[in-house]
Design a protein around this motif. Sequence first.
Motif, mmCIF file in Angstrom:
data_model
loop_
_atom_site.group_PDB
_atom_site.id
_atom_site.type_symbol
_atom_site.label_atom_id
_atom_site.label_comp_id
_atom_site.label_asym_id
_atom_site.label_seq_id
_atom_site.Cartn_x
_atom_site.Cartn_y
_atom_site.Cartn_z
ATOM 1 N N MET A 1 -8.843 -10.444 -4.190
ATOM 2 C CA MET A 1 -7.450 -10.851 -3.944
ATOM 3 C C MET A 1 -6.543 -9.456 -4.209
ATOM 4 S SD MET A 1 -7.151 -14.137 -3.153
ATOM 5 C CE MET A 1 -5.833 -14.952 -3.815
ATOM 6 N N ALA A 2 -5.539 -9.177 -3.340
ATOM 7 C CA ALA A 2 -4.771 -7.941 -3.801
ATOM 8 C C ALA A 2 -3.338 -8.686 -3.707
ATOM 9 C CB ALA A 2 -4.783 -7.170 -2.597
ATOM 10 N N ARG A 3 -2.379 -7.821 -4.367
ATOM 11 C CA ARG A 3 -0.869 -8.172 -4.597
ATOM 12 C C ARG A 3 -0.076 -7.478 -3.536
ATOM 13 N NH1 ARG A 3 -0.263 -9.646 -10.940
ATOM 14 N NH2 ARG A 3 -1.557 -11.429 -10.998
ATOM 15 N N TYR A 4 0.777 -8.027 -2.871
ATOM 16 C CA TYR A 4 1.533 -7.588 -2.185
ATOM 17 C C TYR A 4 3.138 -7.780 -2.436
ATOM 18 C CZ TYR A 4 -2.341 -6.547 0.888
ATOM 19 O OH TYR A 4 -3.552 -6.512 1.442
ATOM 20 N N LEU A 5 3.693 -6.508 -2.277
ATOM 21 C CA LEU A 5 5.154 -6.665 -2.265
ATOM 22 C C LEU A 5 6.068 -6.705 -1.299
ATOM 23 C CD1 LEU A 5 7.636 -6.236 -4.444
ATOM 24 C CD2 LEU A 5 7.534 -3.732 -3.623
ATOM 25 N N ILE A 6 6.719 -8.142 -0.818
ATOM 26 C CA ILE A 6 7.479 -8.228 0.364
ATOM 27 C C ILE A 6 8.885 -8.123 -0.183
ATOM 28 C CG2 ILE A 6 7.893 -10.015 1.966
ATOM 29 C CD1 ILE A 6 5.218 -10.965 1.132
ATOM 30 N N THR A 7 9.609 -7.049 0.626
ATOM 31 C CA THR A 7 10.939 -6.835 0.497
ATOM 32 C C THR A 7 11.695 -6.984 1.591
ATOM 33 O OG1 THR A 7 10.730 -4.546 0.736
ATOM 34 C CG2 THR A 7 10.260 -5.361 -1.597
ATOM 35 N N PHE A 8 13.237 -6.899 1.340
ATOM 36 C CA PHE A 8 13.935 -6.744 2.413
ATOM 37 C C PHE A 8 15.112 -5.854 2.063
ATOM 38 C CE2 PHE A 8 15.721 -10.795 0.560
ATOM 39 C CZ PHE A 8 16.903 -10.833 0.186
ATOM 40 N N GLU A 9 15.965 -5.117 2.805
ATOM 41 C CA GLU A 9 17.135 -4.337 2.359
ATOM 42 C C GLU A 9 18.137 -5.114 1.934
ATOM 43 O OE1 GLU A 9 17.825 -1.007 5.221
ATOM 44 O OE2 GLU A 9 15.643 -1.016 5.740
ATOM 45 N N ASN A 10 19.074 -4.282 1.072
ATOM 46 C CA ASN A 10 20.155 -4.988 0.660
ATOM 47 C C ASN A 10 21.148 -4.718 1.796
ATOM 48 O OD1 ASN A 10 22.236 -5.935 -1.052
ATOM 49 N ND2 ASN A 10 22.947 -3.781 -1.248
ATOM 50 N N GLY A 11 21.783 -5.841 2.163
ATOM 51 C CA GLY A 11 22.820 -5.832 3.314
ATOM 52 C C GLY A 11 22.149 -6.517 4.539
ATOM 53 N N SER A 12 20.927 -6.711 4.513
ATOM 54 C CA SER A 12 19.972 -7.279 5.702
ATOM 55 C C SER A 12 20.658 -8.776 6.032
ATOM 56 C CB SER A 12 18.490 -7.357 5.425
ATOM 57 O OG SER A 12 18.047 -6.000 5.399
ATOM 58 N N MET A 110 -0.854 -1.299 -6.058
ATOM 59 C CA MET A 110 -1.941 -0.557 -6.714
ATOM 60 C C MET A 110 -2.467 -1.456 -7.693
ATOM 61 S SD MET A 110 -0.440 3.165 -6.910
ATOM 62 C CE MET A 110 -1.685 3.838 -7.920
ATOM 63 N N TYR A 111 -3.846 -1.370 -7.537
ATOM 64 C CA TYR A 111 -4.636 -2.025 -8.540
ATOM 65 C C TYR A 111 -4.936 -1.347 -9.845
ATOM 66 C CZ TYR A 111 -8.393 -4.531 -10.863
ATOM 67 O OH TYR A 111 -9.215 -5.283 -11.666
ATOM 68 N N ASP A 112 -4.582 -2.101 -10.914
ATOM 69 C CA ASP A 112 -4.765 -1.532 -12.274
ATOM 70 C C ASP A 112 -5.607 -2.201 -13.014
ATOM 71 O OD1 ASP A 112 -4.793 -0.240 -14.699
ATOM 72 O OD2 ASP A 112 -2.550 0.450 -14.472
ATOM 73 N N PRO A 113 -6.638 -2.210 -13.408
ATOM 74 C CA PRO A 113 -7.639 -3.146 -14.215
ATOM 75 C C PRO A 113 -7.345 -3.320 -15.380
ATOM 76 C CG PRO A 113 -8.929 -1.132 -13.577
ATOM 77 C CD PRO A 113 -7.542 -0.931 -12.879
ATOM 78 N N GLU A 114 -6.236 -2.315 -15.975
ATOM 79 C CA GLU A 114 -6.040 -2.265 -17.241
ATOM 80 C C GLU A 114 -4.741 -3.225 -17.646
ATOM 81 O OE1 GLU A 114 -6.037 1.054 -19.545
ATOM 82 O OE2 GLU A 114 -7.579 1.893 -18.515
ATOM 83 N N ILE A 115 -4.073 -3.707 -16.334
ATOM 84 C CA ILE A 115 -3.064 -4.636 -16.690
ATOM 85 C C ILE A 115 -3.465 -5.922 -16.354
ATOM 86 C CG2 ILE A 115 -0.709 -4.924 -15.337
ATOM 87 C CD1 ILE A 115 -0.349 -2.225 -14.890
#
Length: 115
Positions: A1-12, A110-115
């Motif tokens: 599994m991987a984590r993804y950030l989904i964003t939209f711009e302010n004002g969109s 980014m994957y960080d195994p220590e977090i």
Amino acid sequence: MARYLITFENGSMDHIREEDVPEVGKAAHAVVQEAKDAGVFIFAGGLDYGTMKPAVVGTDGVVTDGPYPESKELIGGFAIVDVPAREAALEWAAKFAVACRCAQDVRELMYDPEI
């Protein structure tokens, strides 16, 4: 599994009529609930630029209030999902795009195994 950030711009979402805002909010919350039910939801939220200005804290501790002329965009809102592959993240972004009535940006965290 991987984590993804989904964003939209302010004002969109500025094109959305005031009377449609509750419907958009309900649609966005429905996608969040769907992501929770699917077990992929990590966190989501909108950023409030009305009560607090963005700030950058330098390595020397100096605080610089924004917005910054070098910034092309500010994030208006975001969601983080934990999915097996990029294609699944794109599918969730498409659902958020429909709900929020604006394009979504997708980036793998980014994957960080220590977090």
